[in-house]
Enzyme design. Structure first.
Site, PDB file in Angstrom:
ATOM      1  N   CYS A   3       0.798  -1.221   0.000  1.00  0.00           N
ATOM      2  CA  CYS A   3       0.000   0.000   0.000  1.00  0.00           C
ATOM      3  C   CYS A   3       0.831   1.271   0.000  1.00  0.00           C
ATOM      4  CB  CYS A   3      -0.915  -0.004   1.221  1.00  0.00           C
ATOM      5  SG  CYS A   3      -0.024  -0.279   2.752  1.00  0.00           S
ATOM      6  N   CYS A  10      -2.563   4.127   6.872  1.00  0.00           N
ATOM      7  CA  CYS A  10      -3.969   4.000   7.257  1.00  0.00           C
ATOM      8  C   CYS A  10      -4.115   3.969   8.778  1.00  0.00           C
ATOM      9  CB  CYS A  10      -4.548   2.719   6.659  1.00  0.00           C
ATOM     10  SG  CYS A  10      -3.818   1.244   7.348  1.00  0.00           S
ATOM     11  N   CYS A  46      -0.438  -4.485   8.578  1.00  0.00           N
ATOM     12  CA  CYS A  46      -0.108  -3.311   9.396  1.00  0.00           C
ATOM     13  C   CYS A  46       0.591  -3.736  10.689  1.00  0.00           C
ATOM     14  CB  CYS A  46      -1.367  -2.526   9.754  1.00  0.00           C
ATOM     15  SG  CYS A  46      -2.252  -1.899   8.328  1.00  0.00           S
TER      16      CYS A  46
END
Lengths: 147, 189
Positions: free
Chosen positions: A37, A64, A107
């Protein structure tokens, strides 16, 4: 995408945002990224050389909400731990604590990588600064962005 | 779309430097031939709707250079694997040296410039990210064109070309993310 309450809490009130002096020999800096990402994460630890404990930690994450929450949580968890204890933190612990959905597991992997990378940087600096006549540990600073 | 072949679906050659006019022609042709209104039977209509959706998806994937590169890289890697290339030799996270450091510093500068309302600095940072992205797209295209031209059993050179394409593609995602998150891009939306 519905974020869990804990993710929202860390996202809205991130703990330990900021920077430590990356040239200091008792600071370890880890910069990692997720090519899926394009998120980038920096995690820094300040180590008390006498006790080997992490006394402070800071992060900066451009990504994010889950990436921000994972790194915020990681800084909270490493504080007060020795570097060996900090290495035991697993991304699955972060997933569990934040109730991350499967698409956001990367993440938490990023946060674990950031801890490891910061510790590796700290260890490398210690090894370098222990060697007589070695240059001061500021080499990371010479790689400035070409902007 | 990683499971299917958008090039084959639109009858186009597997190449990065596609003729965009040809892509458009093929897309219109395929869309009109598969339009659900051309069919009267409800089952045929449903099939046509599925095909139309796949055609739209393929068109979208091939129109954008980055997603076209992703599709082509996946296809070439699968092809190489099928021809007996060593399993997963590629480093999926490969990046140019220092890119993360550079990106972190650029993002911190962008954050500061945004906080202080420094528009010229913001514009300069966004221009830098776009320039880097464009240059890397050219390098990506070159690596993919080279890979597509190599004999399928030349594992060493093919592997190297695919790895270099992967590295550029990974780097591009970071610049794209920065562009997407730059204040001027966000305000455009």
């Amino acid at each position: 995408m519905a974020y869990s309450q804990k993710v929202l809490d860390h996202y809205e009130k991130p703990r330990n945002v900021g920077s430590l002096d990356k040239a200091a020999t008792n600071v370890g800096t880890g910069i990692v990224g997720a090519p899926e990402c394009g998120d980038v994460m920096k995690l820094q630890i300040l180590v008390d050389e006498a006790t080997g404990k992490i006394v402070d930690a800071k992060f900066k994450t451009f990504g994010c909400g889950s990436a921000i929450a994972s790194s915020s949580l990681a800084t909270e968890w490493v504080k007060g731990k020795t570097i060996d204890q900090a290495l035991e933190i697993k991304n699955t612990d972060i997933v569990q604590e934040l109730s991350l959905p499967p698409v956001k597991i990367h993440c938490s992997v990023l946060a674990e990588d950031a801890i490891r990378s910061a510790i590796a940087d700290y260890k490398k600096k210690r090894a370098t600064s222990a060697a007589p006549g070695a240059p001061a540990a500021g080499s990371v600073q010479s790689q400035s962005a070409s902007v | 779309m990683s499971t299917s072949d958008p090039f084959a679906l639109l009858g186009l050659p597997r190449r990065f430097d596609l003729d965009l006019a040809e892509l458009q022609r093929r897309f219109i042709q395929a869309s009109s031939a598969n339009h659900p209104d051309r069919f009267t039977d409800p089952l045929d209509q449903a099939d046509a709707a599925d095909r139309s959706a796949a055609i739209n998806e393929a068109h979208r994937a091939l129109l954008d250079p980055q997603s076209r590169a992703e599709a082509l890289l996946d296809l070439l890697a699968a092809q190489a694997k099928g021809a007996g290339a060593p399993a997963a030799p590629a480093d999926a996270k490969a990046l140019p040296p220092n890119l993360l450091m550079e990106m972190m510093e650029a993002r911190e500068k962008m954050e500061e410039a945004e906080a202080s309302g420094d528009q010229p600095a913001l514009a300069e940072l966004a221009a830098w990210a776009r320039r880097e992205r464009d240059e890397r797209l050219v390098a990506l295209g070159a690596a993919l064109t080279q890979a597509a031209a190599l004999p399928i059993n030349d594992h060493a050179r093919l592997g190297a070309a695919l790895q270099s394409a992967r590295l550029e593609l990974n780097a591009i995602r970071y610049f794209r993310r920065m562009i997407d998150q730059s204040p001027e891009t966000r305000d455009d939306r």
